[in-house]
Design an enzyme around this catalytic site. Structure first.
Site, PDB file in Angstrom:
ATOM      1  N   SER A 170      55.528  22.201  69.564  1.00  0.00           N
ATOM      2  CA  SER A 170      56.855  22.469  68.999  1.00  0.00           C
ATOM      3  C   SER A 170      57.906  21.499  69.507  1.00  0.00           C
ATOM      4  O   SER A 170      59.071  21.590  69.132  1.00  0.00           O
ATOM      5  CB  SER A 170      57.286  23.906  69.346  1.00  0.00           C
ATOM      6  OG  SER A 170      56.375  24.835  68.816  1.00  0.00           O
ATOM      7  N   SER A 219      59.289  28.646  68.223  1.00  0.00           N
ATOM      8  CA  SER A 219      58.204  29.407  68.850  1.00  0.00           C
ATOM      9  C   SER A 219      57.614  30.328  67.799  1.00  0.00           C
ATOM     10  O   SER A 219      58.307  31.218  67.296  1.00  0.00           O
ATOM     11  CB  SER A 219      58.724  30.230  70.032  1.00  0.00           C
ATOM     12  OG  SER A 219      57.731  31.113  70.506  1.00  0.00           O
ATOM     13  N   LYS A 220      56.358  30.112  67.470  1.00  0.00           N
ATOM     14  CA  LYS A 220      55.727  30.895  66.405  1.00  0.00           C
ATOM     15  C   LYS A 220      55.859  32.393  66.688  1.00  0.00           C
ATOM     16  O   LYS A 220      56.242  33.178  65.826  1.00  0.00           O
ATOM     17  CB  LYS A 220      54.258  30.511  66.273  1.00  0.00           C
ATOM     18  CG  LYS A 220      53.553  31.178  65.097  1.00  0.00           C
ATOM     19  CD  LYS A 220      52.044  30.957  65.133  1.00  0.00           C
ATOM     20  CE  LYS A 220      51.669  29.520  64.961  1.00  0.00           C
ATOM     21  NZ  LYS A 220      50.199  29.328  64.895  1.00  0.00           N
ATOM     22  N   THR A 221      55.555  32.801  67.919  1.00  0.00           N
ATOM     23  CA  THR A 221      55.581  34.219  68.287  1.00  0.00           C
ATOM     24  C   THR A 221      56.951  34.676  68.770  1.00  0.00           C
ATOM     25  O   THR A 221      57.208  35.865  68.886  1.00  0.00           O
ATOM     26  CB  THR A 221      54.571  34.491  69.411  1.00  0.00           C
ATOM     27  OG1 THR A 221      54.947  33.702  70.556  1.00  0.00           O
ATOM     28  CG2 THR A 221      53.163  34.117  68.981  1.00  0.00           C
ATOM     29  N   PHE A 222      57.808  33.730  69.068  1.00  0.00           N
ATOM     30  CA  PHE A 222      59.120  33.973  69.677  1.00  0.00           C
ATOM     31  C   PHE A 222      58.973  34.668  71.030  1.00  0.00           C
ATOM     32  O   PHE A 222      59.842  35.424  71.466  1.00  0.00           O
ATOM     33  CB  PHE A 222      60.041  34.785  68.748  1.00  0.00           C
ATOM     34  CG  PHE A 222      61.452  34.262  68.728  1.00  0.00           C
ATOM     35  CD1 PHE A 222      61.758  33.090  68.062  1.00  0.00           C
ATOM     36  CD2 PHE A 222      62.478  34.936  69.383  1.00  0.00           C
ATOM     37  CE1 PHE A 222      63.066  32.593  68.051  1.00  0.00           C
ATOM     38  CE2 PHE A 222      63.783  34.453  69.378  1.00  0.00           C
ATOM     39  CZ  PHE A 222      64.075  33.275  68.718  1.00  0.00           C
ATOM     40  N   THR A 223      57.855  34.398  71.698  1.00  0.00           N
ATOM     41  CA  THR A 223      57.612  34.968  73.028  1.00  0.00           C
ATOM     42  C   THR A 223      57.192  33.907  74.038  1.00  0.00           C
ATOM     43  O   THR A 223      56.941  34.247  75.193  1.00  0.00           O
ATOM     44  CB  THR A 223      56.514  36.054  72.967  1.00  0.00           C
ATOM     45  OG1 THR A 223      55.311  35.476  72.434  1.00  0.00           O
ATOM     46  CG2 THR A 223      56.944  37.234  72.096  1.00  0.00           C
ATOM     47  N   THR A 224      57.082  32.633  73.629  1.00  0.00           N
ATOM     48  CA  THR A 224      56.677  31.576  74.561  1.00  0.00           C
ATOM     49  C   THR A 224      57.658  31.536  75.726  1.00  0.00           C
ATOM     50  O   THR A 224      58.862  31.338  75.534  1.00  0.00           O
ATOM     51  CB  THR A 224      56.649  30.212  73.851  1.00  0.00           C
ATOM     52  OG1 THR A 224      55.877  30.323  72.656  1.00  0.00           O
ATOM     53  CG2 THR A 224      56.062  29.144  74.757  1.00  0.00           C
ATOM     54  N   GLN A 364      48.358  14.795  73.656  1.00  0.00           N
ATOM     55  CA  GLN A 364      48.121  16.204  73.341  1.00  0.00           C
ATOM     56  C   GLN A 364      47.095  16.346  72.227  1.00  0.00           C
ATOM     57  O   GLN A 364      46.164  17.147  72.327  1.00  0.00           O
ATOM     58  CB  GLN A 364      49.410  16.923  72.934  1.00  0.00           C
ATOM     59  CG  GLN A 364      49.163  18.420  72.746  1.00  0.00           C
ATOM     60  CD  GLN A 364      50.235  19.147  71.975  1.00  0.00           C
ATOM     61  OE1 GLN A 364      50.990  18.543  71.220  1.00  0.00           O
ATOM     62  NE2 GLN A 364      50.302  20.451  72.136  1.00  0.00           N
ATOM     63  N   GLU A 368      44.020  17.832  74.292  1.00  0.00           N
ATOM     64  CA  GLU A 368      43.988  19.283  74.109  1.00  0.00           C
ATOM     65  C   GLU A 368      42.907  19.666  73.105  1.00  0.00           C
ATOM     66  O   GLU A 368      42.312  20.736  73.202  1.00  0.00           O
ATOM     67  CB  GLU A 368      45.351  19.800  73.646  1.00  0.00           C
ATOM     68  CG  GLU A 368      45.485  21.313  73.733  1.00  0.00           C
ATOM     69  CD  GLU A 368      46.904  21.802  73.512  1.00  0.00           C
ATOM     70  OE1 GLU A 368      47.533  22.250  74.484  1.00  0.00           O
ATOM     71  OE2 GLU A 368      47.385  21.729  72.361  1.00  0.00           O
ATOM     72  N   HIS A 399      53.275  -5.876  81.530  1.00  0.00           N
ATOM     73  CA  HIS A 399      53.819  -6.166  82.852  1.00  0.00           C
ATOM     74  C   HIS A 399      53.593  -5.006  83.818  1.00  0.00           C
ATOM     75  O   HIS A 399      54.207  -4.957  84.880  1.00  0.00           O
ATOM     76  CB  HIS A 399      55.306  -6.494  82.735  1.00  0.00           C
ATOM     77  CG  HIS A 399      55.569  -7.710  81.902  1.00  0.00           C
ATOM     78  ND1 HIS A 399      55.600  -8.988  82.421  1.00  0.00           N
ATOM     79  CD2 HIS A 399      55.762  -7.851  80.567  1.00  0.00           C
ATOM     80  CE1 HIS A 399      55.828  -9.856  81.446  1.00  0.00           C
ATOM     81  NE2 HIS A 399      55.926  -9.189  80.305  1.00  0.00           N
ATOM     82  N   LYS A 521      48.898  29.944  83.079  1.00  0.00           N
ATOM     83  CA  LYS A 521      50.013  30.777  82.623  1.00  0.00           C
ATOM     84  C   LYS A 521      49.916  32.187  83.204  1.00  0.00           C
ATOM     85  O   LYS A 521      50.920  32.776  83.610  1.00  0.00           O
ATOM     86  CB  LYS A 521      50.034  30.841  81.088  1.00  0.00           C
ATOM     87  CG  LYS A 521      50.471  29.546  80.430  1.00  0.00           C
ATOM     88  CD  LYS A 521      50.882  29.749  78.980  1.00  0.00           C
ATOM     89  CE  LYS A 521      49.710  29.904  78.065  1.00  0.00           C
ATOM     90  NZ  LYS A 521      50.088  29.892  76.632  1.00  0.00           N
TER      91      LYS A 521
END
Length: 555
Positions: A170, A219-224, A364, A368, A399, A521
């Protein structure tokens, strides 16, 4: 269709006949193959191994694979490997909306996000094309309102700044794309906040005006955890500057999410919520509503051209025979170096300052996706998988770490990227020609090297001679675009997506989950509670206890 692991019958890479054949070819030819000599033996080598992609708008990107450590027999056997590994079967399953991400029972359908031909694309029997188009239409209307000044802040002033608050996919995608397409910027400035380190958001809030700033909470879940913490900090700052009137939030915050309840609870008008489905993985989400900051920055027409550029590569990947299939060839070369030459890294060096965040984005995407040690057969792999991808823009990189690439003990397959036409042809293209000369010279130098006789002919003597020798024969793929346009950038990203897909298909791993991010996490939540008191911590190992206790003492 939803299912359990229907891909567990795909064989381990080492069980495929072509794998054994490649090992024999490596022993007999590959490890001693000299690319400079191959060019001398085969005058058609460049024409055979250089492939050109034609974009939807007629522009072209050249992929020169001819400086790689391959010959016709090796390449034919790599293609044989792709056939035996059923790469095309898995590809077709992905494009058919099947749940190839079996560990999460999800389709992998980011390709549907750039389906600008609006052909039917189904997941579980439902055509998702109308839904994708509806979100894009919403993005178009919203971005045009904000860019035109029709959308105004709570005091009636036009929006001047957009702050995207997200993390991972995101953040990395929108950051990279807005930097890469800065030439196409319009009236808005964009800022990005991702890190939970308070410094990140503090520095952004110092330079924006609450009356003219729009925050996008991605945030897809709005909880990240990181994103919502940063979003709440932004909201508290905004309210503190605007008389603590909650009704003002609706004019200054939008959500890139699917959790309507949490979005509304935050204070965001759900009319300003832009959703995307669970078949969109985070690292593939820049094509979705997560790309709203991009559309606001460069305009929706340019954003759509970006999608169409990716769509052109999707079409090529699906329709082109394996022998000429550009992303497939890129993925096969990666497997060749990783598993037969023992290469652990992959360098991507864009000779373009606008692409300075491109390697970080690809990190990523690649690491990932393919940083996995368990196969689709649910057993641990006995062979190497994902490469360590790194890079910086050149000529700066020359360089710093190019010394290791040229004369180090490790084989580092490298991709060099250049646009023939600069957006800034200053000094009568002097800068661009110097940049291009280095792009060509670095790939040539890595291939041809410099032997002892050449070093001595230049006057070196004694113990200095070996220090000036370049072994050469170090592989590069040169990618030459006409210009870095929205369409060209879309194509480059999609190329690397399908390279990554090909690698994962050969290695028989699930490239579309990311269980490796979970354990840290979980432990962080436990430790977070321990930091809220002054008690001495003893619940962990001695090292972790010691570090936590020292932190608490110094806090």
């Amino acid at each position: 269709m939803a299912s359990s692991n229907t891909y567990s019958n795909f064989k381990l890479a080492t069980e495929l006949p072509a794998w054994s054949k490649l090992q024999k070819l490596y022993d007999a030819q590959g490890k001693s193959l000299n690319v400079k000599e191959e060019f001398q033996k085969d005058s058609a080598r460049y024409n055979k191994y250089a492939k050109t992609l034609t974009n939807y708008d007629g522009s072209k990107i050249l992929f020169d694979f001819s400086k790689n450590l391959i010959n016709d027999e090796i390449l034919a056997t790599l293609i044989e490997l792709a056939k035996e590994a059923k790469v095309t079967d898995l590809r077709d399953a992905m494009f058919a909306g099947e749940h190839i991400n079996f560990t999460e029972d999800r389709a992998v359908y980011h390709v549907a996000l750039r389906n600008r031909a609006n052909k039917p694309m189904k997941v579980d029997g439902v055509d998702v094309a109308p839904e994708v188009d509806a979100v894009l239409q919403h993005m178009k209307e919203f971005s045009e309102q904000v860019r035109s000044g029709e959308w105004k802040g709570y005091t009636g002033k036009k929006i001047t700044d957009v702050v995207n608050i997200g993390i991972g996919g995101s953040d990395l995608g929108p950051v990279m794309v807005t930097e890469a397409l800065k030439h196409y910027a319009g009236v808005l400035d964009v800022h990005f906040v991702s890190n939970i380190d308070g410094t990140h958001i503090a520095e952004v809030l110092k330079v924006v005006d609450p009356e003219t700033t729009l925050f996008l909470v991605a945030s897809k879940t709005f909880t990240t955890a990181e994103t919502i913490t940063n979003a709440n900090t932004a909201k508290n700052w905004f309210l503190s500057k605007t008389g603590n009137d909650q009704s003002n939030i609706a004019k200054h915050f939008a959500a890139l999410s699917t959790n309507e309840t949490e979005v509304a609870k935050f204070g965001i008008d759900t009319k300003n919520m832009f959703g995307f489905e669970n078949w969109v993985g985070g690292r593939y989400s820049v094509w979705s509503a997560i790309g709203l900051s991009v559309a606001l920055y460069i305009g929706f027409d340019n954003f759509e051209a970006f999608l169409k550029g990716a769509e052109a590569v999707d079409k090529h990947f699906v329709e082109t025979p394996l022998e000429d299939n550009i992303p497939l060839l890129g993925g096969l070369l990666s497997v060749w170096y990783n598993n037969f030459f023992g290469a652990q890294t992959h360098l991507v060096a864009p000779f373009d300052q606008y692409l300075h965040r491109f390697p970080a984005y690809l990190q990523q995407l690649s690491m990932e996706s393919n940083g996995k040690s368990v196969t689709r057969g649910n057993v641990f792999s006995t062979y190497s998988t994902g490469s360590i991808l790194f890079g910086e823009p050149a000529t700066n990189a020359q360089h710093s770490f190019f010394q290791l690439v040229h004369q180090g003990t490790k084989l580092i397959p490298s991709d060099f990227i250049l646009a023939a036409q600069s957006h800034n042809p200053i000094e009568n293209n002097l800068h661009q020609k110097m940049l291009a000369s280095n792009f060509f010279a670095q790939a040539e130098a890595l291939m041809v090297g410099k032997d002892e006789a050449q070093v001595k002919s230049e006057g070196a003597t004694g113990g200095l001679v070996p220090h000036k020798i370049f072994s050469g024969n170090r592989p590069t793929t040169s990618i030459l675009a006409q210009k870095i346009t929205p369409a060209a950038l879309g194509s480059l990203i999609a190329y690397y997506e399908h390279v990554t897909f090909t690698e994962g298909a050969i290695w028989n791993i699930n490239s579309f989950d990311q269980w490796g991010v979970e354990l840290g996490k979980v432990l962080a939540k436990v430790i977070g509670k321990e930091l809220d008191n002054t008690e001495k911590i003893t619940a962990h190992d001695a090292s972790t206890n010691g570090l936590i206790n020292q932190f608490k003492e110094w806090l």
